[in-house]
Write a protein that holds these residues in place. Structure first.
Motif, PDB file in Angstrom:
ATOM      1  N   UNK A  55      16.838 -17.073  -6.175  1.00 52.38           N
ATOM      2  CA  UNK A  55      16.967 -17.039  -4.716  1.00 52.38           C
ATOM      3  C   UNK A  55      17.201 -15.613  -4.215  1.00 52.38           C
ATOM      4  N   UNK A  56      17.922 -14.838  -4.982  1.00 54.37           N
ATOM      5  CA  UNK A  56      18.143 -13.437  -4.645  1.00 54.37           C
ATOM      6  C   UNK A  56      16.814 -12.677  -4.668  1.00 54.37           C
ATOM      7  N   UNK A  57      16.006 -12.952  -5.678  1.00 59.67           N
ATOM      8  CA  UNK A  57      14.683 -12.332  -5.778  1.00 59.67           C
ATOM      9  C   UNK A  57      13.804 -12.765  -4.613  1.00 59.67           C
ATOM     10  N   UNK A  58      13.850 -14.024  -4.258  1.00 59.29           N
ATOM     11  CA  UNK A  58      13.060 -14.549  -3.148  1.00 59.29           C
ATOM     12  C   UNK A  58      13.433 -13.843  -1.844  1.00 59.29           C
ATOM     13  N   UNK A  59      14.725 -13.651  -1.629  1.00 58.29           N
ATOM     14  CA  UNK A  59      15.188 -12.955  -0.421  1.00 58.29           C
ATOM     15  C   UNK A  59      14.707 -11.511  -0.408  1.00 58.29           C
ATOM     16  N   UNK A  60      14.762 -10.842  -1.554  1.00 59.25           N
ATOM     17  CA  UNK A  60      14.296  -9.453  -1.620  1.00 59.25           C
ATOM     18  C   UNK A  60      12.800  -9.368  -1.322  1.00 59.25           C
ATOM     19  N   UNK A  61      12.023 -10.321  -1.821  1.00 60.26           N
ATOM     20  CA  UNK A  61      10.586 -10.332  -1.547  1.00 60.26           C
ATOM     21  C   UNK A  61      10.308 -10.594  -0.077  1.00 60.26           C
ATOM     22  N   UNK A  62      11.105 -11.438   0.534  1.00 65.37           N
ATOM     23  CA  UNK A  62      10.907 -11.767   1.943  1.00 65.37           C
ATOM     24  C   UNK A  62      11.097 -10.547   2.831  1.00 65.37           C
ATOM     25  N   UNK A  63      12.028  -9.672   2.466  1.00 69.46           N
ATOM     26  CA  UNK A  63      12.315  -8.507   3.294  1.00 69.46           C
ATOM     27  C   UNK A  63      11.458  -7.288   2.969  1.00 69.46           C
ATOM     28  N   UNK A  64      10.610  -7.374   1.968  1.00 70.61           N
ATOM     29  CA  UNK A  64       9.693  -6.261   1.683  1.00 70.61           C
ATOM     30  C   UNK A  64       8.585  -6.260   2.729  1.00 70.61           C
ATOM     31  N   UNK A  65       8.274  -5.092   3.275  1.00 71.40           N
ATOM     32  CA  UNK A  65       7.306  -5.009   4.372  1.00 71.40           C
ATOM     33  C   UNK A  65       6.052  -4.218   4.049  1.00 71.40           C
ATOM     34  N   UNK A  66       5.987  -3.612   2.886  1.00 72.80           N
ATOM     35  CA  UNK A  66       4.779  -2.865   2.527  1.00 72.80           C
ATOM     36  C   UNK A  66       4.630  -2.841   1.007  1.00 72.80           C
ATOM     37  N   UNK A  67       3.436  -2.484   0.583  1.00 70.72           N
ATOM     38  CA  UNK A  67       3.153  -2.356  -0.843  1.00 70.72           C
ATOM     39  C   UNK A  67       3.970  -1.188  -1.375  1.00 70.72           C
ATOM     40  N   UNK A  68       4.684  -1.362  -2.497  1.00 73.59           N
ATOM     41  CA  UNK A  68       5.555  -0.281  -2.986  1.00 73.59           C
ATOM     42  C   UNK A  68       4.803   0.833  -3.717  1.00 73.59           C
ATOM     43  N   UNK A  69       3.808   1.417  -3.045  1.00 66.78           N
ATOM     44  CA  UNK A  69       3.111   2.598  -3.552  1.00 66.78           C
ATOM     45  C   UNK A  69       3.129   3.638  -2.444  1.00 66.78           C
ATOM     46  N   UNK A  70       2.712   4.837  -2.755  1.00 66.44           N
ATOM     47  CA  UNK A  70       2.697   5.896  -1.751  1.00 66.44           C
ATOM     48  C   UNK A  70       1.720   5.520  -0.638  1.00 66.44           C
ATOM     49  N   UNK A  71       2.192   5.604   0.608  1.00 66.93           N
ATOM     50  CA  UNK A  71       1.405   5.226   1.789  1.00 66.93           C
ATOM     51  C   UNK A  71       0.880   3.790   1.681  1.00 66.93           C
ATOM     52  N   UNK A  72       1.742   2.887   1.249  1.00 69.84           N
ATOM     53  CA  UNK A  72       1.346   1.490   1.084  1.00 69.84           C
ATOM     54  C   UNK A  72       1.102   0.792   2.411  1.00 69.84           C
ATOM     55  N   UNK A  73       0.141  -0.118   2.415  1.00 62.82           N
ATOM     56  CA  UNK A  73      -0.190  -0.867   3.616  1.00 62.82           C
ATOM     57  C   UNK A  73       0.938  -1.813   3.994  1.00 62.82           C
ATOM     58  N   UNK A  74       1.121  -2.069   5.279  1.00 57.74           N
ATOM     59  CA  UNK A  74       2.087  -3.093   5.676  1.00 57.74           C
ATOM     60  C   UNK A  74       1.576  -4.468   5.259  1.00 57.74           C
ATOM     61  N   UNK A  75       2.467  -5.288   4.751  1.00 50.64           N
ATOM     62  CA  UNK A  75       2.068  -6.592   4.238  1.00 50.64           C
ATOM     63  C   UNK A  75       3.248  -7.556   4.272  1.00 50.64           C
ATOM     64  N   UNK A  76       2.981  -8.770   3.886  1.00 52.12           N
ATOM     65  CA  UNK A  76       3.998  -9.808   3.755  1.00 52.12           C
ATOM     66  C   UNK A  76       3.927 -10.345   2.335  1.00 52.12           C
ATOM     67  N   UNK A  77       5.068 -10.421   1.680  1.00 52.54           N
ATOM     68  CA  UNK A  77       5.146 -11.038   0.355  1.00 52.54           C
ATOM     69  C   UNK A  77       5.599 -12.477   0.573  1.00 52.54           C
ATOM     70  N   UNK A  78       4.737 -13.420   0.270  1.00 57.13           N
ATOM     71  CA  UNK A  78       5.036 -14.832   0.515  1.00 57.13           C
ATOM     72  C   UNK A  78       5.157 -15.571  -0.806  1.00 57.13           C
ATOM     73  N   UNK A  79       6.331 -16.136  -1.062  1.00 55.90           N
ATOM     74  CA  UNK A  79       6.524 -16.957  -2.258  1.00 55.90           C
ATOM     75  C   UNK A  79       5.895 -18.305  -1.960  1.00 55.90           C
ATOM     76  N   UNK A  80       4.874 -18.667  -2.725  1.00 52.24           N
ATOM     77  CA  UNK A  80       4.163 -19.897  -2.437  1.00 52.24           C
ATOM     78  C   UNK A  80       4.457 -21.010  -3.430  1.00 52.24           C
TER      79      UNK A  80
END
Length: 189
Positions: free
Chosen positions: A91-116
């Motif tokens: 659940x802690x991991x799920x929450x961290x993924x929910x709050x991530x807003x971009x790809x974790x690379x240099x100049x990453x695109x804005x995105x949504x990480x959705x646990x499906x």
């Protein structure tokens, strides 16, 4: 012997900011576009751990350190990955993924990480990933045939419930007279 209980999270990366930018492509394809090749398992884990540390501090970073978190599958084409984590901290991991807003690379695109999907076995997570990829292909083919004006109905589908028409009837006016005749009282005669 006691087995270590783990959870497998199937995660999809969505790009909603890109909707409407490519009129030649169906919206299903635009929001589910492939992820950059710069994203690998190490950078993904680093980004997730950094987000957990930001949200939960030392507790969050400690819960996801060591062999507790790993990437089991990463597909750039389908923008899907499977994470393995201990059952106590999924659940802690799920929450961290929910709050991530971009790809974790240099100049990453804005995105949504959705646990499906959350599963207790790798096999069930893989089966769900295959099922969803197959459904995405069919949705893209159907969207190519019939494209509506509403982009969210193109992505999530049209409502399956038919709206029923309800006939309204006027009730006869009843006067508030307290006579026994109107109330239908039966006498023993």
């Amino acid at each position: 012997m006691v087995r270590i209980k783990e959870r497998y999270l199937l995660v999809k990366i969505l790009y909603p900011n890109e909707l409407g930018s490519r009129p030649d492509l169906p919206d299903v394809v635009v929001i589910n576009q492939p992820t950059t090749d710069q994203l690998n398992s190490a950078t993904l884990l680093r980004g997730i751990r950094a987000e957990a540390a930001t949200l939960f501090g030392d507790y969050g970073s400690g819960a996801l350190e060591g062999g507790n978190l790993s990437v089991k599958y990463l597909s750039h084409a389908t923008s899907t990955f499977i994470l393995r984590v201990s059952r106590s901290s999924y659940r802690l991991l799920w929450a961290a993924l929910t709050f991530m807003t971009s790809i974790p690379v240099k100049n990453g695109k804005p995105c949504i990480f959705r646990v499906i999907h959350v599963s207790g076995t790798m096999r069930k997570a893989e089966e769900e990933a295959i099922r969803r990829a197959r459904n995405l292909i069919f949705a893209a083919q159907n969207d190519q045939k019939e494209n509506t004006d509403d982009p969210f109905s193109n992505i999530f589908g049209k409502p399956e419930r038919q709206q029923r028409e309800v006939a309204m009837a006027d009730l006869p006016d009843i006067e508030d007279d307290d006579s026994d005749v109107e109330m239908g009282e039966v006498s023993d005669g």
